[in-house]
Structures are given as C-alpha cells and as structure tokens.
Design an enzyme around this catalytic site. Structure first.
Site, PDB file in Angstrom:
ATOM      1  N   SER A   1      -1.229  -8.475 -16.396  1.00 33.39           N
ATOM      2  CA  SER A   1      -2.500  -8.045 -15.826  1.00 33.39           C
ATOM      3  C   SER A   1      -3.176  -9.158 -15.029  1.00 33.39           C
ATOM      4  O   SER A   1      -2.645  -9.628 -14.034  1.00 33.39           O
ATOM      5  CB  SER A   1      -3.398  -7.521 -16.951  1.00 33.39           C
ATOM      6  OG  SER A   1      -4.554  -6.901 -16.450  1.00 33.39           O
TER       7      SER A   1
ATOM      8  N   ASP B   1      -2.050  -6.227 -12.017  1.00 31.83           N
ATOM      9  CA  ASP B   1      -1.349  -4.955 -12.202  1.00 31.83           C
ATOM     10  C   ASP B   1      -2.164  -3.762 -11.728  1.00 31.83           C
ATOM     11  O   ASP B   1      -1.774  -2.623 -11.930  1.00 31.83           O
ATOM     12  CB  ASP B   1      -0.931  -4.773 -13.663  1.00 31.83           C
ATOM     13  CG  ASP B   1      -2.097  -4.521 -14.606  1.00 31.83           C
ATOM     14  OD1 ASP B   1      -3.225  -4.929 -14.274  1.00 31.83           O
ATOM     15  OD2 ASP B   1      -1.879  -3.924 -15.678  1.00 31.83           O
TER      16      ASP B   1
END
Length: 447
Positions: free
Chosen positions: A104, A243
């Site tokens: 992420s 992401d």
C-alpha cells in the site's frame, strides 16, 4: 506469538519478513482452507493474482502462483493493477479467490499479501487465523492433471476502467486535473479513466521503476501534487497511494483535502441524489470532530468503528450502509466497490464538482477541520499501549486539560511497529504541545 495477519493482510520487509517460502506457504494454506470451506466444491478452482509495481512483487508473485497451482488451483495473472481492481475482477471473472501483493502506502522495500473471497471482500479474521494455523503443515499435493494451470489475463485494465466509468453519469468536460499515481498500481488506470470521463489530465508519479513507489509522491507526500496543480492552473489534484485504495486531493489553490473532507462532500452528494443508505456514514474514531459536527448539522448519522478499512466495511455490511471510510483516504462506496478505491473516489469527487459547477475549495467548506496533530512513535512495544499505567495516567491528565474542546486517541498501528498519537484541540499550538508530550511518554513507557 503475535498474529501474522494484521488489519490489511500480512505485511513486512520483503525477502526478510515477507519471504518467498512464507508467501508460497500462505497461498497453499489459503487454498486448503478455502477448499475445506467448500469454496471449490463442484468445479475446478480459479484464482486471480495482481500486484503493485514494486520490485519484490515480481518474485513474490511467482511464489503465490507456485503455491496456488501446486495446490490444484488454476491461476490468472492480472499483472500490475490497483487493489480494488483485483477485488472487482475476482468477482467479475468468477474466481474463487483473489490475491493482491502490495504494501500500500509503505516504501518500496516492504511488501504484503492479502486475500479476497469470490465476492471480492477481504477474508474475515476467522479464516485468516485458520490459514495462519495451517502454515508448514504436511499435506498430499495433487499430481498430473490435478495441478493448477497458469495463464495471463487479457483486457483486465479495460474491464476495470469501463466499470469505473459506468458509475458516473456526469461528464468531467472542462475540468483540468493533475493525478499523482505514486509510481504505483494506478499509473495506467487513473489517467485513462479521468481522460475518458472528459477531464484534461496532467500526470505525475507515473514512471514506476520498482523502487520509487510512494517516494516523494502519492497520497503520503502531497507537495509535488500541490506544485503541479499550481503549475498547470488545474482545478484540482488527485493523489493515490501505491496500491490505489486511497485518495486524497488538492484544491486549485493548493489546499490539501483529506479523507474526512472527501467523505463530507460525497455524503452530501449521495444524500441529495437519494443514494445514501439510511442517511448514514460509517467512519473511524480517527475522523476529525469537525466532520462529525458537519454530518450532524446535515442530518446525517455517523457510525464509528475502530481504525482500519476492514472494520468500516464490517460495520457497513452489518448495518446495511453503503458509504464509509477513513481520514487517510480509504473511501468505500459499496454500490460500486467492495473495498476502498482511490480512482473511484477521485472520479466521484470530480463529478461532484462538475455536477454542481463549484470549485473543490467551495465544496469542502461544508466542514471545518479542528486542529489535529498526529505523531507516529516508531520502534516501541505497541502491544503495551493499552496496558501501560504510566501512559494511562498521562492520557487522563491531558484529557482533563483539554476538557470538551478536544480529544485524544492513542492506538497501536495495525501494520507497523509504532504507536500513533492523535490529539485534537481548539488551537494548533495546543494540539501540538499535548501530542508531543504524550509522544514522549509513549517513548519512555513503551521504548
């Protein structure tokens, strides 16, 4: 031992904490647990696997594919795509399980793995615990025709972009937008979606080399976006993380728009169009008090959860609510997605500007942010954050000093070895002083 799965899958330093053998074992265990659950009953199982562009994703993807295929699961490799795209395509392609490799918003050396069920939702804690319990267990792998086959998926980006565009009936024609893709998973998807929606699009953070993801760009570092918005005379800037499950924004004047402000704008937009289920928004305890006051004044109920988009989603599903999110920019629109979707969020935020004919700066005036200071105290024993008498006494004293004009939230990170100290107060100076004092106590008490 600490639980391997955190609030967003398993995450750590790639090739040190998150190794190829561990990822392969997790994939094997996931296949076995889901098989025992009956997820594969009556048909040959299928998995889809996606990743962000960080370098370690290449060898970790190979490990995931090996684990799944050796367990008798056919695999479709999606390549580099946002996390919400993998969740969406898991359901659309009738896969039994989806796998995303990403850390992420973390820096390039980290990576992570998360699993989705056939409906595109993250696996519940109970299933993750069962997967973790099966790691390293002896088993009889299939042979011959029983092993899984591996194929490349074609047209995944187009299918996902078409889905995003189908959610917004308003053209973005006339809007000038800068999008920062964090050198991450949305580099193809985000600019293409916004252009096809009608916007004039300028891009930064769209040259991933495997090592520059989230480096001085994206939703965790907005200065480059602010400069680009001013340089191009854009109406707004949109920032994703690595992401692309997060979205933050920047106004034409360079003011940062956080997740609370985005939720406030979109909640009112959804309510006006009759699409806000039960006139309710689900948010976490980290949301600014100003957001909650704005929603109260608008007659919208706020349901609070623990920090983590999975807990927001659980409350949404349990209560039949369709909209929720986090201050960090995870915004979940259940009518269109099963997880936070940064590209979708940015698209709808810009659509609100287009529909109303108002600037982002004007739209965000629906709420006033109370001064809020967040300090991340790293390399401490986060497991003692809830039990330390010294820290508890310091929090009580600080709360007494703030009275009704602010609040304090101390919480261990779900994905990193740190404790987050958040303070809201009537002034920036007061919030900063209280936060720094408490951060000092955290270091001394938990260090």
């Amino acid at each position: 031992m600490a639980r391997l799965f955190g609030t967003d899958g398993v995450r750590g330093l790639a090739n040190r904490d998150l190794t190829a053998p561990l990822v392969m074992d997790l994939s094997i265990a996931a296949a076995r647990v889901l098989g025992e659950e009956g997820a594969f009953k009556g048909h040959r199982p299928l998995a889809v696997v996606g990743r962000d562009p960080r370098a370690s994703g290449e060898f970790l993807e190979a490990a995931v594919v090996a684990g799944l295929a050796s367990s008798g699961v056919d695999v479709l490799r999606l390549g580099v795509l946002p996390t919400p795209a993998v969740a969406y395509l898991t359901h659309q392609l009738h896969a039994d399980v989806g796998v995303m490799l990403s850390a992420s918003h973390n820096a390039a050396p980290d990576n992570g793995i998360k699993f989705f069920d056939r409906s595109g939702y993250k696996l519940p804690d109970e299933l993750e615990d069962r997967i973790e319990a099966r790691l390293g267990e002896q088993w009889e792998p299939p042979t011959g025709a029983g092993v899984g086959r591996v194929r490349e998926a074609h047209g995944a980006v187009e299918q996902y972009v078409a889905h995003l565009l189908s959610t917004v009936p308003v053209s973005l024609d006339g809007l000038r937008v800068v999008v920062d893709c964090a050198n991450g998973a949305s580099c193809d998807v985000a600019p293409e979606t916004l252009r096809r929606a009608g916007a004039e699009v300028f891009t930064i953070g769209t040259a991933p080399d495997g090592l520059n993801i989230n480096a001085g760009c994206g939703s965790t570092s907005l200065e480059a976006l602010r400069e680009a918005v001013r340089e191009h005379g854009a109406d707004a800037g949109i920032a994703n993380d690595g992401d692309a499950d997060r979205c933050l924004a920047v106004t034409a004047t360079g003011e940062v728009v956080d997740g609370d402000q985005i939720m406030a704008v979109l909640a009112l937009e959804l309510r006006e169009t009759g699409a806000l289920a039960a006139d309710t928004v689900v948010a976490t305890v980290m949301s600014n008090l100003g957001f909650k006051l704005a929603m109260r004044d608008a007659g919208i109920t706020v349901v609070e959860t623990a920090v983590g988009d999975r807990y927001v989603l659980e409350a949404m599903k349990a209560g039949g609510f369709g909209f929720g999110g986090e201050q960090s920019g995870h915004v979940i629109m259940l009518d269109h997605a099963t997880t936070g979707d940064g590209v979708l969020t940015g698209l709808h935020l810009l659509a609100a500007m287009a529909r109303r004919g108002r600037s982002l700066d004007e739209l965000t005036k629906v709420m006033t942010r109370l001064p809020q200071v967040l300090i991340n105290v790293k390399d401490v024993d986060k497991t003692r954050a809830k039990t330390s008498p010294e820290l508890a006494a310091a929090i009580s004293a600080a709360e007494a000093g703030l009275g009704d004009t602010g609040r304090i939230l101390i919480r261990p990170s779900g994905t990193e070895p740190m404790v987050r100290v958040m303070v809201e107060a009537a002034s920036e100076e007061q919030a900063q002083n209280v936060a720094e004092d408490l951060a000092g106590v955290v270091r001394s008490a938990l260090g």
